[in-house]
Motif scaffolding. Structure first.
Motif, mmCIF file in Angstrom:
data_model
loop_
_atom_site.group_PDB
_atom_site.id
_atom_site.type_symbol
_atom_site.label_atom_id
_atom_site.label_comp_id
_atom_site.label_asym_id
_atom_site.label_seq_id
_atom_site.Cartn_x
_atom_site.Cartn_y
_atom_site.Cartn_z
ATOM 1 N N ALA A 230 0.395 -0.903 -0.468
ATOM 2 C CA ALA A 230 0.456 -0.095 0.311
ATOM 3 C C ALA A 230 0.635 1.390 0.290
ATOM 4 C CB ALA A 230 -1.338 0.285 1.539
ATOM 5 N N ALA A 231 0.345 2.212 -1.149
ATOM 6 C CA ALA A 231 1.150 3.579 -0.748
ATOM 7 C C ALA A 231 0.488 4.089 0.263
ATOM 8 C CB ALA A 231 0.853 4.122 -1.873
ATOM 9 N N LEU A 232 1.327 5.641 0.504
ATOM 10 C CA LEU A 232 1.504 6.087 1.631
ATOM 11 C C LEU A 232 -0.400 7.096 1.499
ATOM 12 C CD1 LEU A 232 4.094 8.124 2.323
ATOM 13 C CD2 LEU A 232 3.635 6.337 4.210
ATOM 14 N N ARG A 233 -1.096 7.047 1.166
ATOM 15 C CA ARG A 233 -2.590 7.736 0.329
ATOM 16 C C ARG A 233 -3.513 6.902 0.018
ATOM 17 N NH1 ARG A 233 -2.753 12.999 1.152
ATOM 18 N NH2 ARG A 233 -0.638 13.675 0.562
ATOM 19 N N SER A 234 -2.895 5.102 0.846
ATOM 20 C CA SER A 234 -3.913 4.047 -0.100
ATOM 21 C C SER A 234 -5.519 3.758 0.645
ATOM 22 C CB SER A 234 -3.042 2.775 0.327
ATOM 23 O OG SER A 234 -4.051 1.609 -0.330
ATOM 24 N N GLY A 255 7.481 -4.774 2.972
ATOM 25 C CA GLY A 255 8.498 -4.435 1.616
ATOM 26 C C GLY A 255 9.844 -3.689 2.009
ATOM 27 N N PRO A 256 10.195 -3.785 0.543
ATOM 28 C CA PRO A 256 11.553 -2.725 -0.084
ATOM 29 C C PRO A 256 11.773 -1.605 0.445
ATOM 30 C CG PRO A 256 10.859 -3.972 -2.158
ATOM 31 C CD PRO A 256 10.252 -4.633 -1.063
ATOM 32 N N ILE A 257 12.329 -0.437 1.098
ATOM 33 C CA ILE A 257 11.788 0.650 1.463
ATOM 34 C C ILE A 257 12.353 1.822 0.740
ATOM 35 C CG2 ILE A 257 13.439 -0.069 4.214
ATOM 36 C CD1 ILE A 257 15.720 0.975 2.798
ATOM 37 N N SER A 258 12.689 1.096 -1.299
ATOM 38 C CA SER A 258 12.942 1.402 -1.907
ATOM 39 C C SER A 258 11.392 1.540 -2.654
ATOM 40 C CB SER A 258 13.856 1.328 -2.775
ATOM 41 O OG SER A 258 13.432 -0.022 -2.830
ATOM 42 N N SER A 259 10.849 0.815 -2.266
ATOM 43 C CA SER A 259 9.480 0.445 -3.175
ATOM 44 C C SER A 259 7.906 1.453 -2.619
ATOM 45 C CB SER A 259 8.873 -0.984 -3.328
ATOM 46 O OG SER A 259 7.817 -0.741 -3.448
ATOM 47 N N PRO A 260 7.935 2.211 -3.363
ATOM 48 C CA PRO A 260 6.592 3.256 -3.123
ATOM 49 C C PRO A 260 5.241 2.553 -2.125
ATOM 50 C CG PRO A 260 7.819 3.855 -4.702
ATOM 51 C CD PRO A 260 7.906 3.111 -4.659
ATOM 52 N N LYS A 261 4.942 1.561 -3.281
ATOM 53 C CA LYS A 261 4.116 0.219 -2.826
ATOM 54 C C LYS A 261 4.123 -0.098 -1.805
ATOM 55 C CE LYS A 261 3.499 -0.237 -8.203
ATOM 56 N NZ LYS A 261 2.596 0.344 -8.492
ATOM 57 N N ASN A 266 4.780 -0.244 5.343
ATOM 58 C CA ASN A 266 5.895 -0.124 6.565
ATOM 59 C C ASN A 266 5.820 0.670 6.967
ATOM 60 O OD1 ASN A 266 7.612 -2.074 4.943
ATOM 61 N ND2 ASN A 266 8.278 -0.749 3.283
ATOM 62 N N GLU A 267 4.949 1.443 7.064
ATOM 63 C CA GLU A 267 4.314 2.905 7.734
ATOM 64 C C GLU A 267 4.203 1.868 8.402
ATOM 65 O OE1 GLU A 267 4.378 6.536 10.083
ATOM 66 O OE2 GLU A 267 5.877 5.864 8.023
ATOM 67 N N LEU A 268 2.879 1.507 8.305
ATOM 68 C CA LEU A 268 2.254 0.869 9.423
ATOM 69 C C LEU A 268 3.033 0.143 10.722
ATOM 70 C CD1 LEU A 268 -0.413 -0.665 7.994
ATOM 71 C CD2 LEU A 268 -0.979 1.276 9.250
ATOM 72 N N ILE A 269 3.898 -0.720 10.587
ATOM 73 C CA ILE A 269 4.712 -1.581 10.874
ATOM 74 C C ILE A 269 5.770 -0.257 11.870
ATOM 75 C CG2 ILE A 269 6.403 -3.180 10.869
ATOM 76 C CD1 ILE A 269 6.059 -4.014 8.659
ATOM 77 N N ARG A 270 6.872 0.538 11.166
ATOM 78 C CA ARG A 270 6.571 1.636 11.837
ATOM 79 C C ARG A 270 5.954 1.904 13.499
ATOM 80 N NH1 ARG A 270 7.609 6.936 12.838
ATOM 81 N NH2 ARG A 270 6.099 7.292 11.775
ATOM 82 N N GLN A 271 4.693 2.092 13.560
ATOM 83 C CA GLN A 271 3.254 2.285 14.229
ATOM 84 C C GLN A 271 2.520 1.367 15.105
ATOM 85 O OE1 GLN A 271 0.370 4.277 12.359
ATOM 86 N NE2 GLN A 271 1.980 6.518 11.399
ATOM 87 N N GLY A 272 3.028 0.858 14.744
ATOM 88 C CA GLY A 272 3.100 -0.499 15.802
ATOM 89 C C GLY A 272 2.630 -2.287 15.141
#
Length: 370
Positions: A230-234, A255-261, A266-272
């Motif tokens: 999912a992208a950041l605005r998905s 997913g890869p930190i270089s992939s916009p998708k 990845n942000e969800l994981i960072r948030q818990g």
């Protein structure tokens, strides 16, 4: 006219929305009275005069038999908030749909569910992961819930279908309306082997404004929501947010930190959010509901053994009287707060010790295995 038929008629009336139906359900003890109420009586409940007059006229003109016959001709069944077949987890949400229109295997609503959602334009990695998740979760006994959209949704449904069809597609239009067009074969297979579900009446055309409403049902049906890519605005992140608002678990596939998708996941994981490195990660989180195929040992045709009760669950079940009991009565008779009581009741419902009834009431299921 029966109360459930009145609810069906209200759901299909133009200009009558979720909040209006909530007001009527809250103010009128028996909905079967509504067709006999005058416009001024409806106005006294807080409805504007024009809407009250239109509602009264429409209810008087409703042909209950024609309504049900119209569903039957499309092979669609309606499940209302007043019916015992209504999904218990969805009933507990903050905005439960009053009616669900179902095409396919209605018994899938009895299974514990996990949502798998993500981008409409996945990478090959995302598609393979979603399909594997769908297949493994279905093999473990879950109903795999998604939105029949392009990309991750379709992959999750296909994976579940390959394992026997334990999948529910919640759509943003009528359950008989195919969208996207290239999913016509998948729609037909879901109608046969899975379940297509919507709160929008048959024939309702797809509209972008309906998708956020669809997303809350995906989250509300499910024990957990898994975001694959999912992208950041998905829109998938909206589903994840709605799951969190209903105190449900959220998982994400890194997913890869270089992939916009993958930035949204990845942000969800960072948030818990809980990280998923293999489908079994999700299965192991819910040993009371799911089992990996190798762990199944029940004999063919026998009833599965229910997971043991916790001490608190056992005390609560022992406190149940014969016959239905309201949530308020249970709260008054137990030494616990609302949130914890609600959690205990959900566990007892999902493990088939009790069943949820209309009006925030519950009753024991006497023939379950202890």
């Amino acid at each position: 006219m029966e109360a459930r038929t009145v609810l069906l008629a209200l759901q299909e009336m133009k200009g009558i929305g979720w909040k209006t139906i909530l007001k009527l359900i809250s103010e009128v003890e028996d909905l079967s009275r509504l067709p006999r109420m005058r416009p001024d009586e409806l106005t006294a409940l807080g409805l504007p005069e024009g809407r009250a007059a239109a509602l009264a006229g429409s209810l008087r003109e409703t042909d209950a038999a024609a309504l049900e016959d119209g569903y039957a001709k499309r092979r669609i069944r309606a499940v209302t908030w007043l019916d015992e077949a209504y999904p218990p987890l969805l009933r507990e949400t903050s905005q439960p749909p009053w009616v669900l229109y179902a095409l396919g295997r209605l018994e899938l609503l009895d299974r514990p569910a996990v949502a798998v959602v993500g981008t409409r334009t996945p990478t090959a990695y995302g598609s393979r992961t979603a399909e594997e998740l769908g297949r493994t979760l279905a093999e473990a006994g879950a109903a795999v819930v998604s939105g029949l959209a392009r990309g991750i949704d379709g992959a999750a449904h296909r994976g579940a279908l390959s394992a026997g069809g334990g999948t529910i597609a919640v759509v943003g239009g009528g359950p008989d309306v195919v969208y996207p067009p290239e999913h016509r074969p998948l729609h037909a297979e879901l109608a046969e082997k899975g379940l297509i579900l919507s709160e929008f009446p048959p024939g309702t055309r797809i509209s972008p404004g309906l998708f956020p409403l669809r997303n809350r049902i995906i989250a509300g049906l499910s024990l957990a929501t898994v975001v694959v890519e999912a992208a950041l605005r998905s829109g998938s992140l909206i589903t994840a947010d709605q799951a969190l608002e209903e105190s449900r678990d959220v998982f994400a596939v890194p997913g890869p930190i270089s992939s916009p998708k993958s930035r949204g996941a990845n942000e969800l994981i960072r948030q818990g959010a809980k990280i998923v490195t293999e489908p079994a990660d999700i299965v192991r989180e819910y040993p009371s509901y799911f089992a990996l195929p190798a762990a199944r040992s029940s004999a063919s045709g026998s009833l599965p053994t229910l997971p043991p009760l916790s001490p608190e669950e056992a005390r609560l079940l022992a406190a149940f009287p014969d016959g239905p009991v309201t949530l308020d009565a249970l709260l008054a008779g137990t030494q616990t707060n609302f949130g914890h009581l609600h959690e205990l009741l959900l566990n007892l419902v999902l493990t088939k010790r009790i069943k949820a009834l209309p009006g925030a009431a519950y009753a024991k299921i006497e023939d379950c295995r202890q």
